[in-house]
Design a protein around this motif. Structure first.
Motif, PDB file in Angstrom:
ATOM      1  N   GLN A   1       4.842 -17.816 -23.711  1.00 61.90           N
ATOM      2  CA  GLN A   1       3.925 -17.715 -22.584  1.00 61.90           C
ATOM      3  C   GLN A   1       3.716 -16.284 -22.097  1.00 61.90           C
ATOM      4  O   GLN A   1       2.638 -15.950 -21.610  1.00 61.90           O
TER       5      GLN A   1
ATOM      6  N   LYS B   1       1.178 -15.211 -12.718  1.00 61.21           N
ATOM      7  CA  LYS B   1       0.719 -16.141 -11.681  1.00 61.21           C
ATOM      8  C   LYS B   1       0.044 -17.370 -12.267  1.00 61.21           C
ATOM      9  O   LYS B   1      -0.040 -18.409 -11.600  1.00 61.21           O
ATOM     10  N   SER B   2      -0.408 -17.274 -13.506  1.00 64.27           N
ATOM     11  CA  SER B   2      -1.070 -18.424 -14.130  1.00 64.27           C
ATOM     12  C   SER B   2      -0.070 -19.420 -14.710  1.00 64.27           C
ATOM     13  O   SER B   2      -0.430 -20.569 -14.982  1.00 64.27           O
ATOM     14  N   VAL B   3       1.186 -18.991 -14.896  1.00 64.38           N
ATOM     15  CA  VAL B   3       2.177 -19.885 -15.523  1.00 64.38           C
ATOM     16  C   VAL B   3       3.361 -20.195 -14.613  1.00 64.38           C
ATOM     17  O   VAL B   3       4.173 -21.077 -14.933  1.00 64.38           O
TER      18      VAL B   3
ATOM     19  N   SER C   1       8.098 -10.318 -11.512  1.00 63.46           N
ATOM     20  CA  SER C   1       6.999  -9.736 -10.735  1.00 63.46           C
ATOM     21  C   SER C   1       7.401  -8.409 -10.102  1.00 63.46           C
ATOM     22  O   SER C   1       6.550  -7.553  -9.858  1.00 63.46           O
TER      23      SER C   1
ATOM     24  N   GLU D   1      -1.111  -5.715  -8.619  1.00 69.19           N
ATOM     25  CA  GLU D   1      -2.015  -6.514  -9.436  1.00 69.19           C
ATOM     26  C   GLU D   1      -2.331  -5.813 -10.752  1.00 69.19           C
ATOM     27  O   GLU D   1      -2.784  -4.681 -10.775  1.00 69.19           O
TER      28      GLU D   1
ATOM     29  N   GLY E   1      -1.234 -11.099 -13.413  1.00 67.58           N
ATOM     30  CA  GLY E   1      -2.188 -12.203 -13.482  1.00 67.58           C
ATOM     31  C   GLY E   1      -1.711 -13.307 -14.400  1.00 67.58           C
ATOM     32  O   GLY E   1      -1.824 -14.495 -14.078  1.00 67.58           O
ATOM     33  N   LYS E   2      -1.157 -12.900 -15.544  1.00 65.12           N
ATOM     34  CA  LYS E   2      -0.624 -13.888 -16.468  1.00 65.12           C
ATOM     35  C   LYS E   2       0.554 -14.630 -15.852  1.00 65.12           C
ATOM     36  O   LYS E   2       0.671 -15.864 -15.966  1.00 65.12           O
TER      37      LYS E   2
ATOM     38  N   SER F   1       4.557 -20.753 -10.366  1.00 73.66           N
ATOM     39  CA  SER F   1       4.084 -20.949  -8.998  1.00 73.66           C
ATOM     40  C   SER F   1       4.221 -19.667  -8.182  1.00 73.66           C
ATOM     41  O   SER F   1       5.280 -19.032  -8.172  1.00 73.66           O
ATOM     42  N   ARG F   2       3.143 -19.303  -7.504  1.00 76.33           N
ATOM     43  CA  ARG F   2       3.165 -18.097  -6.680  1.00 76.33           C
ATOM     44  C   ARG F   2       4.162 -18.231  -5.527  1.00 76.33           C
ATOM     45  O   ARG F   2       4.626 -17.223  -4.982  1.00 76.33           O
TER      46      ARG F   2
END
Length: 429
Positions: free
Chosen positions: A234, A415-417, A199, A407, A412-413, A419-420
């Motif tokens: 992923q 955060k979807s796979v 990130s 962002e 976005g991807k 844990s934030r």
């Protein structure tokens, strides 16, 4: 007159879980040492268990037993008291009024079955085991362990029943079920935090994708390959992995779902040596030698030109091979100044080093951070929350990461796979 205090050995006893008497944790010097190191304040640990079954052909299955008699431990301790007194060091026994506390070995394993044992030329004996762990519903994992560090799970992935419906599955025991890997989620404690480190360069990665270029990850240490599979499938990375032991790679492909090919290339060799060879190129020359010495492709004899371009992330998961140090990472060979400089040289201008650290003590960790800071521009840390692993992230260039402006599609991807919570826990050192 002052009386000098005598520091007598502190003695404790530990019960070996029933049906785990043959586990390397309880039968090897490395396992004994780690049990002792993890028992704070204890200098002698007496292991007590049943005589293991010696049938080499029996399926080695473990199921946690639940003792229904609430007075069982009290009765057992009382019956074993004479034996423990006989095993005490003489200087302790002579003091009288001795107490030997009973420790229990606790983990989250409900049942397990060994599905493979083999020997690698570098790592030695290893085993693959399926385990059912505590959790909501029935949760199953596949694990890889080495005999030289039996208390350390080298690789752990999620597995799911194959071809069994729920009604038929629930009453079955673990040894009665066939499983297949589920590589869509990372369950090993430090792998998701490692990926969360991406990130911090999400803007750079997004720019690569927008220009039609896949970001490149170089993984030193493959193990079961869960991280490599995740990065490729992923997140769309081009992944290069280097593993010292070719038998480990065979196990990874057979039992852990690792599929070299498009998006993942695997090489057998010494990752640290590869870094050094890469850095021996002339300054400013972006072209590495076409062939790196003492390295071979996992699927063929020729080493293709994968080391020509620099990497966007270098991921290092190398533990110490010296069990007398206990469980620790990274390997001391990696944190030498010339190796760290070579690691930095292998990365692009916006690249990062992501490192799994298992510090045996605070001094080790502080020294590790100091050595990294001597070479890299900025440092960040993620506490994995298991009281063992930390992820360190080191930057080639000063880090200008701004969460408010980070962002983008890649974030976005991510955060979807992942844990934030791991991204939120990143802190600058």
């Amino acid at each position: 007159m002052a009386i000098e205090a005598v520091d007598y050995p502190k003695v404790a006893a530990m019960l070996v879980p029933k049906n785990r008497e043959k586990d390397w944790i309880f039968t090897t010097e490395a396992g004994h040492l780690q049990l002792l190191l993890s028992s704070r304040g204890i200098s002698r640990l007496i292991l007590i268990g049943n005589t293991p079954v010696c049938d080499e052909y029996a399926v080695q299955t473990y199921r946690k037993s639940v003792e229904k008699d609430p007075t069982y431990m009290e009765k057992l301790e009382r019956s074993l008291f004479p034996l423990l007194m006989a095993l005490l060091p003489k200087e302790v026994a002579e003091r009288g009024n001795c107490e030997v506390p009973f420790l229990s070995y606790e983990d989250n394993v409900i049942s397990s079955v060994i599905i493979e044992r083999c020997v690698g030329p570098c790592v030695g004996e290893m085993l693959v085991e399926d385990v059912e762990i505590e959790g909501p519903g029935r949760v199953f994992r596949r694990r890889l362990r080495f005999k030289r560090l039996p208390n350390l799970v080298q690789t752990e992935i999620l597995i799911v029943p194959n071809g069994v419906d729920d009604d038929c599955f629930n009453p079955l025991q673990i040894e009665e079920v066939k499983f297949c890997p589920d590589l869509g989620v990372l369950v090993h404690p430090y792998l998701a935090p490692m990926v969360a480190g991406l990130s911090l360069i999400s803007g750079h990665i997004q720019e690569l994708f927008q220009s039609g270029v896949k970001p490149r990850a170089f993984c030193l240490g493959v193990g079961g390959g869960a991280l490599l599979s995740f990065l490729s499938k992923q997140l769309g990375f081009e992944v290069i992995g280097v593993e010292l032991d070719d038998v480990v790679l065979t196990v990874a492909k057979q039992y852990f779902g690792l599929q070299p090919g498009r998006g993942i290339q695997i090489y057998v060799g010494d990752g640290i040596d590869i870094l050094k060879q890469m850095s021996c190129c002339e300054n400013g020359n972006e072209s590495f030698p076409l062939v790196v010495k003492n390295v071979r492709n996992d699927s063929c004899g020729n080493v293709v030109d994968v080391f020509r371009s620099k990497f966007d992330v270098l991921i290092v998961d190398l533990d110490s091979s010296d069990y007398k140090m206990g469980i620790s990472a990274p390997a001391l060979e990696f944190v030498q100044k010339d190796v760290l400089l070579a690691a930095k040289w292998s990365l692009s201008e916006h690249g990062i080093l992501v490192l799994n650290a298992i510090p045996p003590n605070r001094s080790f960790y502080d020294t590790l951070i100091q050595k990294l800071q001597e070479v890299f521009a900025d440092m960040h840390e993620i506490d994995c929350g298991n009281e063992e692993n930390f992820v360190l992230i080191a930057f080639v260039s000063p880090n200008n990461f701004n969460p408010a402006t980070s962002e983008n599609a890649f974030m976005g991807k991510l955060k979807s796979v992942i844990s934030r919570a791991f991204m939120d826990s990143i802190k600058k050192i």
